[in-house]
Design a protein around this motif. Structure first.
Motif, PDB file in Angstrom:
ATOM      1  N   GLU A   1      -5.584  -4.513   7.084  1.00 32.20           N
ATOM      2  CA  GLU A   1      -4.895  -5.339   7.309  1.00 32.20           C
ATOM      3  C   GLU A   1      -5.504  -6.686   7.109  1.00 32.20           C
ATOM      4  O   GLU A   1      -4.268  -7.224   5.944  1.00 32.20           O
ATOM      5  CB  GLU A   1      -3.998  -5.714   8.485  1.00 32.20           C
ATOM      6  N   GLU A   2      -6.073  -7.303   7.199  1.00 35.66           N
ATOM      7  CA  GLU A   2      -6.699  -8.492   6.430  1.00 35.66           C
ATOM      8  C   GLU A   2      -6.542  -8.755   4.856  1.00 35.66           C
ATOM      9  O   GLU A   2      -7.178  -9.711   4.173  1.00 35.66           O
ATOM     10  CB  GLU A   2      -8.091  -9.170   7.289  1.00 35.66           C
ATOM     11  N   ILE A   3      -7.525  -7.624   4.911  1.00 36.65           N
ATOM     12  CA  ILE A   3      -8.072  -7.412   3.429  1.00 36.65           C
ATOM     13  C   ILE A   3      -6.539  -7.953   2.586  1.00 36.65           C
ATOM     14  O   ILE A   3      -6.506  -7.999   1.414  1.00 36.65           O
ATOM     15  CB  ILE A   3      -8.073  -5.649   2.958  1.00 36.65           C
ATOM     16  N   VAL A   4      -5.748  -6.912   2.512  1.00 37.28           N
ATOM     17  CA  VAL A   4      -3.956  -6.801   1.830  1.00 37.28           C
ATOM     18  C   VAL A   4      -4.022  -8.283   1.972  1.00 37.28           C
ATOM     19  O   VAL A   4      -3.741  -8.999   1.075  1.00 37.28           O
ATOM     20  CB  VAL A   4      -3.167  -6.063   2.510  1.00 37.28           C
ATOM     21  N   ASP A   5      -3.589  -8.760   3.448  1.00 38.40           N
ATOM     22  CA  ASP A   5      -3.403 -10.402   3.498  1.00 38.40           C
ATOM     23  C   ASP A   5      -4.570 -11.143   1.998  1.00 38.40           C
ATOM     24  O   ASP A   5      -3.367 -12.142   1.888  1.00 38.40           O
ATOM     25  CB  ASP A   5      -3.541 -10.910   4.962  1.00 38.40           C
ATOM     26  N   ARG A   6      -5.420 -11.157   2.480  1.00 38.99           N
ATOM     27  CA  ARG A   6      -6.218 -11.557   1.696  1.00 38.99           C
ATOM     28  C   ARG A   6      -5.952 -11.654  -0.195  1.00 38.99           C
ATOM     29  O   ARG A   6      -5.677 -12.309  -0.607  1.00 38.99           O
ATOM     30  CB  ARG A   6      -7.577 -11.630   1.289  1.00 38.99           C
ATOM     31  N   LEU A   7      -5.282 -10.453  -0.401  1.00 40.44           N
ATOM     32  CA  LEU A   7      -4.748 -10.371  -1.796  1.00 40.44           C
ATOM     33  C   LEU A   7      -4.418 -10.935  -2.149  1.00 40.44           C
ATOM     34  O   LEU A   7      -3.666 -11.073  -3.241  1.00 40.44           O
ATOM     35  CB  LEU A   7      -4.949  -8.575  -1.846  1.00 40.44           C
ATOM     36  N   GLU A   8      -2.911 -10.536  -1.614  1.00 43.40           N
ATOM     37  CA  GLU A   8      -1.842 -11.620  -0.754  1.00 43.40           C
ATOM     38  C   GLU A   8      -1.755 -13.196  -0.920  1.00 43.40           C
ATOM     39  O   GLU A   8      -0.841 -13.034  -2.314  1.00 43.40           O
ATOM     40  CB  GLU A   8      -0.343 -11.023   0.016  1.00 43.40           C
ATOM     41  N   THR A   9      -2.335 -13.330  -0.500  1.00 37.54           N
ATOM     42  CA  THR A   9      -2.678 -15.587  -0.303  1.00 37.54           C
ATOM     43  C   THR A   9      -3.788 -15.608  -1.513  1.00 37.54           C
ATOM     44  O   THR A   9      -3.225 -16.690  -1.969  1.00 37.54           O
ATOM     45  CB  THR A   9      -3.590 -15.019   0.415  1.00 37.54           C
ATOM     46  N   SER A  10      -4.437 -14.422  -2.426  1.00 39.12           N
ATOM     47  CA  SER A  10      -4.679 -15.647  -3.786  1.00 39.12           C
ATOM     48  C   SER A  10      -3.879 -14.863  -4.372  1.00 39.12           C
ATOM     49  O   SER A  10      -4.886 -15.185  -5.411  1.00 39.12           O
ATOM     50  CB  SER A  10      -6.296 -14.398  -3.235  1.00 39.12           C
ATOM     51  N   GLY A  11      -2.989 -14.068  -4.598  1.00 39.67           N
ATOM     52  CA  GLY A  11      -1.825 -13.459  -5.743  1.00 39.67           C
ATOM     53  C   GLY A  11      -2.041 -12.488  -6.241  1.00 39.67           C
ATOM     54  O   GLY A  11      -1.602 -12.385  -7.492  1.00 39.67           O
ATOM     55  N   LEU A  12      -3.386 -11.805  -5.636  1.00 38.09           N
ATOM     56  CA  LEU A  12      -3.513 -10.895  -6.336  1.00 38.09           C
ATOM     57  C   LEU A  12      -2.299  -9.551  -6.504  1.00 38.09           C
ATOM     58  O   LEU A  12      -2.391  -8.238  -7.453  1.00 38.09           O
ATOM     59  CB  LEU A  12      -4.488 -10.376  -6.285  1.00 38.09           C
ATOM     60  N   VAL A  13      -1.492  -9.357  -5.030  1.00 38.24           N
ATOM     61  CA  VAL A  13      -0.150  -8.731  -4.958  1.00 38.24           C
ATOM     62  C   VAL A  13       0.317  -9.376  -4.589  1.00 38.24           C
ATOM     63  O   VAL A  13       0.053 -10.075  -4.094  1.00 38.24           O
ATOM     64  CB  VAL A  13      -0.659  -7.148  -3.682  1.00 38.24           C
ATOM     65  N   SER A  14       2.100  -8.837  -4.800  1.00 37.56           N
ATOM     66  CA  SER A  14       2.981  -9.402  -4.431  1.00 37.56           C
ATOM     67  C   SER A  14       2.984  -9.386  -2.932  1.00 37.56           C
ATOM     68  O   SER A  14       2.646  -8.276  -2.578  1.00 37.56           O
ATOM     69  CB  SER A  14       3.868  -9.270  -5.790  1.00 37.56           C
ATOM     70  N   PRO A  15       3.977  -9.663  -2.584  1.00 40.39           N
ATOM     71  CA  PRO A  15       4.417  -9.618  -1.228  1.00 40.39           C
ATOM     72  C   PRO A  15       5.087  -7.994  -0.749  1.00 40.39           C
ATOM     73  O   PRO A  15       5.044  -7.722   0.262  1.00 40.39           O
ATOM     74  CB  PRO A  15       5.541 -11.188  -0.852  1.00 40.39           C
ATOM     75  N   ASP A  16       5.862  -8.267  -1.954  1.00 39.84           N
ATOM     76  CA  ASP A  16       6.387  -6.333  -1.930  1.00 39.84           C
ATOM     77  C   ASP A  16       5.043  -5.315  -1.735  1.00 39.84           C
ATOM     78  O   ASP A  16       5.633  -4.527  -1.138  1.00 39.84           O
ATOM     79  CB  ASP A  16       7.373  -6.495  -2.645  1.00 39.84           C
ATOM     80  N   LEU A  17       4.490  -5.460  -3.352  1.00 43.38           N
ATOM     81  CA  LEU A  17       3.069  -4.883  -2.390  1.00 43.38           C
ATOM     82  C   LEU A  17       2.741  -4.281  -1.382  1.00 43.38           C
ATOM     83  O   LEU A  17       2.587  -3.450  -1.102  1.00 43.38           O
ATOM     84  CB  LEU A  17       3.094  -5.536  -4.414  1.00 43.38           C
ATOM     85  N   ALA A  18       2.210  -5.553  -0.529  1.00 41.57           N
ATOM     86  CA  ALA A  18       1.398  -5.795  -0.154  1.00 41.57           C
ATOM     87  C   ALA A  18       1.916  -5.262   0.791  1.00 41.57           C
ATOM     88  O   ALA A  18       1.592  -4.650   1.831  1.00 41.57           O
ATOM     89  CB  ALA A  18       1.323  -7.722   0.967  1.00 41.57           C
TER      90      ALA A  18
END
Length: 754
Positions: free
Chosen positions: A481-498
């Motif tokens: 969950e934290e990995i995905v949150d960091r990916l989303e925060t940094s713009g590497l994945v969109s909120p929908d993809l997260a």
């Protein structure tokens, strides 16, 4: 004999090796046939006759090939492996390196090569299996000798892989189902498509030596040898050979350049398009097997280039480095084999180990039976503490593997323990059933499965996937969950993809315990102090960050088990070479030395000739009886079935030998166990190390090039006779200063004093 050229013809002006003449081959002006377009499109445009596939099936298959298209055929061989590391570890000498350079130069001179030889290795996968594991180091060491070496991996699709799995099984089993024409045409289409890609990406005219591993890319080798006869083409078979007739004939014919009407019309038509016909198809220059009789089983014994050589392990790889007590204990605790150390009196229990997939050919029922019977013959003190550990990879989506794992557990749960003391019977404090561990190791971490989910649902292109995947690995110490949150925060994945990535169930997988992580850091620090290549700063950092992948974690855990087992078993009824045995034999941890017990099948026989083991002859009739049992296992046997089967298995001669060997290995003196362990390790280092493997590869290349064909001795011996098969498999045995030569069946004869 006159040959026509292929894509850009034979080596000539512009090629660094500038070949002008090869003895016995008359060069002709090349006919350019390289066409533009993707390999899949070119394959669609070819008027290839089909007898098994419909045009719709062909089109669907080509689309699948295109969808599975690799970004590049060549594998990035970014490794620090070199001969100096073996020299530093005192596993080889400077003279050994010089001897290999001299042999390689003799190949260059024989072939008239002016520049660095261009050597290309081709196989079907860069992940998993012994070929992929050894190839990276092989390429690095060939480059260290001055070769321009590459490793290429072919494209494939599901129908092709199913066909080659069928071939893989059938080349080892004479009673396997024959190949059908559809499977053959899927095979041919894939090889033609990969040759077309080879033309575009890596000009075959610029390849001096082409090394083909296993059956999957054989068709590429045949096409290259036909269109570019100056190229040395070598095929290596890595499996046991006792082939079903149609499969054996198919493989034999492709290697020998014998194309049949109807069956091979796809290849024949392709060659005809290049103005060749089937009567000019090229035979491979050399064929390589683990044992001499494997060549005979494929009807290749008379091939002038039969070369017998074993595979290898890299004793300098981190998976084979010296570990420590802490990693042993933390791994055994993780899997419940021992309790956590809470007092100084806690200790690792003596245990019997087999590392192999849960497979009928590995005899898991036989080992469980033999262990129970052997325990009956041990002193009471050992009876109360000895353990059996059987380790397999996770069966995954393999239904037969999942089913057999379940049945093995049922077999253990229904064991009749009435002959044992009450404390060892069902429910007792030392219940023997509870000391039989069937471990199935997951080979993926949670972060790797997150990467897989991302690849499946994101629609990202391969390069972007690789970039985000590296970021995920860097964040592996955190939860999903934290990995995905960091990916989303940094713009590497969109909120929908997260949100999609975090849908239940969350990715799970193998992970180190804190104790294992700490122990592995100690192992790496100690290795770096010894200048062991596996103890690099990069590996240490990945352990610290928790970013080892699943296979690496598995490697450390299996090493912990192999390094500490009192008795290591491989009860196989069929093997290609048996690298698991080699890896077990090379492991050594002071105070935990163990003895190997193994059947004499496949390449294991050659290993036991130079590594001291307790061995078992496996009668063919008992092999057949064993496999018949596994084929007929009911889905839910009653207890009476299991009791009856136990008695039948225990009555076999081979199992009786296994029982005696387990008992003997468990009760022998510590001094004898240490002596056998050290002898076995030395045998591996002297005969089955990576650098020895490269030397053997060079010998195979020399044989293919007929390096010694002009020697006076050779001319005298072959005058007016067909060229004989030359064996080039010398080794040192048991640490003495003698060279020994194998007869291909595991028997060694002394040939020269050092």
């Amino acid at each position: 004999m006159t040959f026509k050229g292929g894509q850009q013809g034979l080596h000539g002006v512009g090629h660094p090796n500038g070949l002008k003449h090869i003895k016995g081959v008359k060069m002709a002006e090349p006919k350019s046939s390289l066409k533009t377009g993707s390999p899949s499109q070119l394959l669609r445009d070819l008027p290839l006759p089909l007898h098994g596939l419909s045009q719709a099936e062909k089109e669907s298959f080509i689309s699948a090939l295109s969808a599975n298209h690799r970004v590049a055929m060549d594998v990035k061989c970014q490794t620090t492996m070199c001969f100096q590391r073996f020299i530093n570890a005192e596993m080889m000498s400077e003279q050994d390196v010089q001897d290999m350079k001299t042999l390689f130069n003799s190949v260059k001179e024989k072939r008239g090569l002016k520049g660095p030889p261009r050597v290309v290795f081709v196989n079907a996968t860069e992940h998993g299996g012994g070929v992929a594991e050894m190839r990276l180091d092989t390429v690095a060491l060939m480059r260290d000798l001055g070769a321009q070496a590459k490793w290429l991996v072919i494209d494939g699709a599901d129908a092709f892989y199913k066909s080659t799995v069928h071939m893989h099984e059938g080349i080892q089993n004479p009673r396997y189902a024959p190949l059908n024409q559809k499977q053959i045409e899927y095979f041919h289409l894939t090889n033609v498509a990969n040759f077309l890609r080879l033309e575009q990406d890596h000009s075959p005219a610029d390849i001096d030596i082409l090394w083909i591993d296993d059956p999957q890319p054989i068709g590429i080798g045949l096409i290259v040898k036909t269109l570019f006869p100056q190229t040395l083409v070598i095929w290596r078979c890595h499996v046991h050979v006792d082939a079903e007739e149609s499969i054996g004939s198919f493989v034999h014919d492709l290697v020998m350049g014998n194309l049949r009407d109807g069956r091979d019309d796809v290849i024949t038509s392709f060659l005809k398009d290049r103005e060749y016909d089937k009567n000019h198809a090229g035979a491979f220059d050399a064929v390589v097997f683990h044992e001499e009789h494997f060549a005979a089983n494929l009807k290749m014994a008379d091939h002038p280039g039969v070369h017998v050589m074993p595979p290898c392990i890299n004793p300098l790889a981190f998976k084979n480095m010296l570990i420590n007590n802490s990693l042993v204990e933390s791994t055994l605790v993780k899997y419940g084999v021992m309790q956590p150390r809470v007092t100084r009196s806690a200790c690792v229990p003596p245990f019997v180990l087999q590392v192999s997939r849960f497979d009928p050919y590995k005899g898991p029922l036989e080992l469980i039976t033999a262990f129970v019977e052997a325990v009956k013959q041990l002193p009471v003190s050992q009876q109360l503490e000895v353990v059996l550990v059987m380790v397999s990879s996770l069966p995954g989506d393999n239904p037969s593997g999942v089913r057999l794992a379940r049945l093995l557990q049922e077999y253990v749960d229904t064991l009749d323990l009435s002959a044992f003391p009450e404390v060892m019977q069902a429910g007792g404090p030392n219940d023997l059933r509870k000391r039989i561990f069937l471990l199935m190791l997951d080979d993926k971490t949670p972060w790797e499965r997150l990467c897989e989910r991302l690849a499946k649902i994101s629609g990202f292109d391969p390069d972007r996937l690789a970039g985000v995947g590296k970021e995920i690995q860097e964040l592996a110490e955190f939860g999903i969950e934290e990995i995905v949150d960091r990916l989303e925060t940094s713009g590497l994945v969109s909120p929908d993809l997260a949100r999609d990535l975090l849908k239940d169930p969350l990715p799970t997988g193998v992970a180190y315990t804190p104790e294992q992580k700490s122990a592995t850091q100690q192992v790496l620090n100690e290795a770096r102090a010894r200048r062991h290549p596996g103890g690099t700063a990069v590996t240490a950092r990945r352990v610290e960050r928790g970013s080892l992948n699943g296979k690496e974690i598995n490697a450390f855990e299996v090493s912990a088990l192999q390094s500490s087992a009192m008795v290591k078993v491989q009860f196989s009824s069929k093997e290609g070479f048996g690298l698991t045995v080699t890896e077990s034999l090379v492991k050594q941890l002071p105070g935990y030395e163990g003895v190997m017990v193994t059947t004499l099948v496949g390449g294991i026989r050659a290993q036991t000739a130079v590594c001291e083991c307790l061995t078992i002859e496996y009668p063919p009739e008992e092999v057949a009886a064993s496999l018949a049992v596994y084929r007929s296992l009911p889905d839910h046997p009653k207890k009476t079935y299991w009791v009856s089967l136990f008695k039948e298995i225990a009555s076999r001669k081979s199992v009786a030998e296994l029982i005696n060997h387990i008992r003997h290995a468990a009760t022998m003196s510590d001094a004898e166990r240490v002596r056998m362990s050290k002898s076995a390790r030395h045998g591996v280092l002297a005969n089955f190390s990576t650098w020895v493997n490269v030397h053997n590869i060079l010998k195979g290349m020399a044989l293919a090039a007929q390096v010694d064909s002009d020697s006076k001795e050779n001319k005298a011996s072959v005058a007016n006779k067909p060229r004989t098969v030359k064996r080039l498999n010398l080794c040192r045995r048991n640490g003495d200063q003698q060279w020994w030569q194998s007869d291909g069946k595991g028997l060694f004869a002394k040939v020269v004093t050092m």
